[in-house]
Design a protein around this motif. Sequence first.
Motif, PDB file in Angstrom:
ATOM      1  N   ARG A   2     -34.531  14.769  11.115  1.00  0.00           N
ATOM      2  CA  ARG A   2     -35.987  13.830  10.872  1.00  0.00           C
ATOM      3  C   ARG A   2     -37.038  15.160  10.410  1.00  0.00           C
ATOM      4  NH1 ARG A   2     -38.983  10.448  14.645  1.00  0.00           N
ATOM      5  NH2 ARG A   2     -40.280   9.476  13.401  1.00  0.00           N
ATOM      6  N   LYS A   3     -37.615  14.757   8.978  1.00  0.00           N
ATOM      7  CA  LYS A   3     -38.735  14.771   8.732  1.00  0.00           C
ATOM      8  C   LYS A   3     -39.735  14.367   8.227  1.00  0.00           C
ATOM      9  CE  LYS A   3     -35.842  16.606   4.759  1.00  0.00           C
ATOM     10  NZ  LYS A   3     -36.156  17.963   3.418  1.00  0.00           N
ATOM     11  N   VAL A   4     -40.518  14.464   8.482  1.00  0.00           N
ATOM     12  CA  VAL A   4     -41.639  13.721   8.687  1.00  0.00           C
ATOM     13  C   VAL A   4     -43.113  14.557   8.727  1.00  0.00           C
ATOM     14  CG1 VAL A   4     -43.291  12.535  10.704  1.00  0.00           C
ATOM     15  CG2 VAL A   4     -41.182  12.753  11.154  1.00  0.00           C
ATOM     16  N   GLU A  45     -39.835  11.326   5.655  1.00  0.00           N
ATOM     17  CA  GLU A  45     -40.291   9.968   6.299  1.00  0.00           C
ATOM     18  C   GLU A  45     -41.887  10.615   6.206  1.00  0.00           C
ATOM     19  OE1 GLU A  45     -41.239   8.149  10.812  1.00  0.00           O
ATOM     20  OE2 GLU A  45     -39.257   9.299   9.964  1.00  0.00           O
ATOM     21  N   LEU A  68     -39.490  13.797  18.016  1.00  0.00           N
ATOM     22  CA  LEU A  68     -38.989  14.905  17.607  1.00  0.00           C
ATOM     23  C   LEU A  68     -37.909  15.708  18.603  1.00  0.00           C
ATOM     24  CD1 LEU A  68     -40.968  16.197  15.143  1.00  0.00           C
ATOM     25  CD2 LEU A  68     -40.140  14.605  15.122  1.00  0.00           C
ATOM     26  N   ASP A  72     -35.925  18.803  14.097  1.00  0.00           N
ATOM     27  CA  ASP A  72     -36.472  18.060  12.845  1.00  0.00           C
ATOM     28  C   ASP A  72     -37.371  19.062  12.647  1.00  0.00           C
ATOM     29  OD1 ASP A  72     -34.618  16.778  13.409  1.00  0.00           O
ATOM     30  OD2 ASP A  72     -36.621  15.057  14.935  1.00  0.00           O
TER      31      ASP A  72
END
Length: 82
Positions: A2-4, A45, A68, A72
């Motif tokens: 996941r990349k936020v 995201e 996370l 991530d």
Amino acid sequence: MRKVAFLVGNDTFPNDPSIPPLRFPRNDAKELGEILADQETCGFETKPYLNESSQSVLGDFEETTLELAKDDSILFYYSGHG
């Protein structure tokens, strides 16, 4: 993985009228968000915060960091008065 990306752009400061408004922070945050959200190039995201309170941003930031996993990534971008 996941990349936020947290994208904060503050150009007005209603709690301190001595701070003059800025012209570009909201646009900076929005445009960077568009680039980072592109699935072919970055795939983040994005979470834009335009003239939001620090409590709102930091509360969501803390909640997100707790979600996370080890691999991530999180990016925090701020445009406004330092």
